[in-house]
Design an enzyme around this catalytic site. Structure first.
Site, PDB file in Angstrom:
ATOM      1  N   HIS A 155     -27.286  41.036 -44.059  1.00  0.00           N
ATOM      2  CA  HIS A 155     -27.550  40.938 -45.504  1.00  0.00           C
ATOM      3  C   HIS A 155     -28.605  39.876 -45.801  1.00  0.00           C
ATOM      4  CE1 HIS A 155     -23.709  43.191 -46.271  1.00  0.00           C
ATOM      5  NE2 HIS A 155     -23.433  42.623 -45.101  1.00  0.00           N
ATOM      6  N   SER A 276     -56.963  32.825 -49.095  1.00  0.00           N
ATOM      7  CA  SER A 276     -57.081  33.303 -50.469  1.00  0.00           C
ATOM      8  C   SER A 276     -58.447  32.906 -51.009  1.00  0.00           C
ATOM      9  CB  SER A 276     -55.980  32.670 -51.309  1.00  0.00           C
ATOM     10  OG  SER A 276     -56.368  32.609 -52.667  1.00  0.00           O
ATOM     11  N   LYS A 282     -53.827  28.738 -48.741  1.00  0.00           N
ATOM     12  CA  LYS A 282     -53.121  29.940 -48.297  1.00  0.00           C
ATOM     13  C   LYS A 282     -53.434  30.371 -46.875  1.00  0.00           C
ATOM     14  CE  LYS A 282     -51.152  32.574 -51.075  1.00  0.00           C
ATOM     15  NZ  LYS A 282     -49.870  33.091 -50.842  1.00  0.00           N
ATOM     16  N   GLU A 289     -48.314  42.633 -43.431  1.00  0.00           N
ATOM     17  CA  GLU A 289     -48.149  43.287 -44.741  1.00  0.00           C
ATOM     18  C   GLU A 289     -48.759  44.684 -44.717  1.00  0.00           C
ATOM     19  OE1 GLU A 289     -48.790  40.277 -48.178  1.00  0.00           O
ATOM     20  OE2 GLU A 289     -49.906  39.496 -46.478  1.00  0.00           O
TER      21      GLU A 289
END
Ligand code: ARG
Length: 464
Positions: A155, A276, A282, A289
């Site tokens: 979970h 970024s 970043k 992704e």
């Protein structure tokens, strides 16, 4: 010239051409169309429909077409309808009369599916090699991290202590099933439809077994009507692709979470990360992704194919031409994801210290309950006692991590004889069942994967 100029007066252009013309998509089948044509040419020669000279000039023409393709002559495409039409035109231009005989007794319906089955087998073999390579990377990392402690979750909540090696090998086992699916699909794809003609079977007594053997198939499709309608092999392979991508996607999701500085368990090399344009700090795990995103696309390809096939009558219908975009997309995307995932993973730096620091006492709650069972309590009672302890600690803003051996013995008289404290490093070793987190079992799991890999390898007809 069109293939059917005797019947249809117009040479298509404009919108009809746009919807009908498949050459931009099926040009990649050209090397396989050359193989199909050669086998067919041999069979026509054996039947006396082509003489030796005609056979020779068709072979020379086909070799020339293959060479043109290799040299990039079709980067700008001619306006032929599809790859079969293109090859027939080029052969006819080079071999005159002989070329005009090549389509005797055959149809594009059996030709396209013959090309497509051979292409499917080669791509399936390629994917299985990539899957094996990734499994081997996971085996290597699995061995390296057989003792690297990790908070195992269910979970997405802290559950029990496992090791990074155990985690990585779990993907290895998922991929081993994928390998099995690819091998199974290959076996069903590797049957020869040639000689089916348009649907009823060729009107000339071609030897379908000989054709199958010449093209490296394991046998022939048993019913000619089924041979031209069947696209199960495409669906199966795309389903196998989707499952591979889903496996990669789930692990990619985990890595995205782990690369958040709050976890800091993993860091992908600069080659596999981006920054970024606005936020200077970043470091984004884009490769992971995008693998997650590609999985959505391949699932879409599998869905497209099912929707495409659903209402079709059992024969060739032109809808089947639209099998190729989702098929090729699924193969290309899956191949890309496997290669990127493997390279990014090989570049990853796992931070064992961060993983260890993140271990919390509650991860040992099951171990504590198990210890009480060993001391004679029924499991349900032990579960309840430990549950109460954890609740009580929570109210004091504490956790099992802050409870020393003395306090534990005070809480549970049953533990007087037991070795305490419970420690993280011992926890995986207590899971010594086959397949479990025990470091000693990891080597065994690596061996199990070795035997799956060694089972059989898929042979390619053409290599790039
Ligand atoms: N381009 C077609 C396809 O991909 C080839 C078969 C065409 N057959 C036909 N009867 N028009 O399916």
């Amino acid at each position: 010239m069109t293939l059917y100029q005797g019947r249809i007066a117009t040479k298509h252009s404009g919108l009809m051409d746009e919807i009908n013309r498949s050459l931009p998509v099926d040009i990649r089948l050209l090397p396989y169309d050359v193989l199909t044509n050669k086998a067919w040419c041999d069979e026509l020669h054996r039947l006396g429909i082509l003489n030796a000279d005609e056979r020779r000039s068709i072979f020379a023409a086909l070799d020339d077409v293959a060479r043109l393709a290799r040299e990039g002559a079709f980067e700008k495409l001619p306006d032929d309808e599809d790859v079969h039409t293109l090859v027939e035109r080029l052969v006819t231009e080079r071999a005159d009369e002989a070329g005009a005989k090549i389509h005797t007794g055959r149809s594009r319906n059996d030709q396209v599916v013959c090309d497509l089955r051979m292409y499917a087998c080669d791509r399936t073999a390629e994917l299985s090699e990539l899957v094996i390579r990734l499994i081997q990377t996971l085996q290597k990392l699995g061995a390296e991290h057989a003792e690297t402690l990790l908070a195992g979750e269910t979970h997405l909540q802290p559950a029990q202590v496992i090791t990074l090696g155990h985690f990585l090998l779990s993907l290895g086992f998922a991929l081993a099933r994928d390998l099995g699916r690819l091998r199974d699909s290959f076996a069903r794809a590797n049957l020869c439809p040639l000689g089916a003609g348009a649907l009823a079977g060729s009107g000339f007594p071609v030897d379908r077994r000989r054709l199958a053997e010449a093209l490296g198939f394991d046998g022939v499709c048993g019913n000619t009507l089924d041979a031209v309608s069947d696209r199960d092999f495409v669906q199966e392979i795309v389903f196998a692709c989707a499952t591979i991508c889903l496996h990669l996607s789930r692990c990619a999701e985990q890595f995205v979470i782990w690369s958040n500085p709050a976890f800091g368990y993993v860091r992908f090399a600069d080659d596999w990360s981006t920054g970024s344009s606005m936020m200077p700090q970043k470091r984004n795990p884009d490769a992971m992704e995008l693998i997650r995103a590609k999985a959505a696309r391949v699932v879409g390809d599998a869905t497209s194919l099912s929707a495409l096939i659903k209402g079709l009558p059992l024969s060739y219908v032109k809808d089947l031409q639209e099998d190729k975009p989702p098929f090729f997309d699924a193969l290309d995307s899956t191949s890309l994801c496997l290669r990127v995932f493997d390279a990014a993973l090989a570049s990853a730096r796992f931070d064992a210290a961060r993983m260890k620091d993140a271990l919390t006492g509650d991860l040992l709650a099951t171990d504590l309950a198990d210890l009480l069972v060993e001391a004679g309590l029924p499991f349900r009672v032990a579960h309840e006692k430990v549950g109460r302890l954890v609740s009580g600690l929570e109210q004091q803003s504490r956790s099992l991590s802050n409870v020393g051996p003395e306090e534990l013995r005070r809480q549970f008289s049953e533990l007087r004889e037991k070795r305490l404290p419970l420690n993280f490093a011992d926890a995986p070793a207590r899971r010594r069942v086959t397949g479990g987190a025990d470091p000693a079992r990891i080597a065994e799991q690596i061996e199990m994967l070795n035997s799956v890999i060694a089972e059989k390898s898929l042979r390619r007809r053409l290599t790039e």
